[in-house]
Scaffold this motif. Structure first.
Motif, PDB file in Angstrom:
ATOM      1  N   HIS A  73      46.907   6.507 -19.394  1.00  0.00           N
ATOM      2  CA  HIS A  73      47.007   5.335 -20.274  1.00  0.00           C
ATOM      3  C   HIS A  73      45.839   4.402 -19.993  1.00  0.00           C
ATOM      4  O   HIS A  73      45.511   4.155 -18.832  1.00  0.00           O
ATOM      5  CB  HIS A  73      48.312   4.573 -20.021  1.00  0.00           C
ATOM      6  N   THR A 109      46.108   8.587 -29.526  1.00  0.00           N
ATOM      7  CA  THR A 109      46.168   9.618 -28.498  1.00  0.00           C
ATOM      8  C   THR A 109      45.017  10.595 -28.705  1.00  0.00           C
ATOM      9  O   THR A 109      44.776  11.034 -29.822  1.00  0.00           O
ATOM     10  CB  THR A 109      47.508  10.379 -28.591  1.00  0.00           C
ATOM     11  N   LYS A 130      46.126   8.222 -23.795  1.00  0.00           N
ATOM     12  CA  LYS A 130      46.779   7.286 -24.716  1.00  0.00           C
ATOM     13  C   LYS A 130      46.086   5.936 -24.549  1.00  0.00           C
ATOM     14  O   LYS A 130      46.100   5.369 -23.470  1.00  0.00           O
ATOM     15  CB  LYS A 130      48.265   7.179 -24.412  1.00  0.00           C
TER      16      LYS A 130
END
Length: 176
Positions: A73, A109, A130
């Protein structure tokens, strides 16, 4: 006959022994590795049992794991999003550069095939990146002033009709 003081007549004694155990690629948390004949010795004259090693995975500072895939992330700045950018992300081997097109999606993504965890049968899972647009938690008076000035320029505010409402036609036009 008197029992041995170290084993109390059982014919066994407890000793700490260090051994090296190979962990197969792609092993996950709570998987078991069996090491033959490295367990407790059987009762007098019996064969040693097997040692069962239960894998406990540590948390990684960058990745979370989903099966054989690694999830990373990250956030991107408003400038990176508006202009497009090359995003440098970590992987198990070397960092990877990924391209984010200007102004496409404020979150999304990206998938890099074969750069995740090794699989038991060979090959590797994927690296899944992401990303999301970074939003400040607090802004200063100076930042607020700058944003107000930007908002007053063409293209930084939603297009509104004469009543001050955003109509479907104006939004569709803005998205093209």
């Amino acid at each position: 006959m008197k029992a041995c003081s170290s084993c109390e007549g059982l014919g066994q004694s407890l000793n700490d022994v260090m051994i090296t155990v190979g962990i197969p690629p792609g092993s996950s948390d709570q998987d078991r590795v069996i090491v033959k004949s490295q367990g407790h010795e059987g009762h007098p004259g019996g064969e040693a049992g097997d040692l069962q090693v239960i894998i406990k995975q540590k948390e990684h500072p960058y990745f979370t794991r989903q099966g054989d895939d690694l999830i990373y992330h990250c956030t991107i700045s408003l400038t990176q999003w508006l202009e497009g950018c090359e995003l440098r992300v970590p992987s198990l081997k070397n960092p990877i550069a990924l391209k984010i097109e200007s102004g496409k999606k404020s979150s999304g993504t990206l998938k890099v095939r074969g750069r995740g965890m090794p699989k038991n049968g060979g090959g590797c899972g994927d690296l899944v990146v992401k990303y999301a647009l970074s939003r400040p938690q607090k802004i200063s008076k100076k930042q607020r002033s700058i944003l107000k000035r930007l908002e007053a320029t063409n293209g930084f505010s939603p297009r509104l009709d004469a009543r001050g409402w955003c109509t479907r036609e104006l939004e569709e036009e803005a998205c093209d």
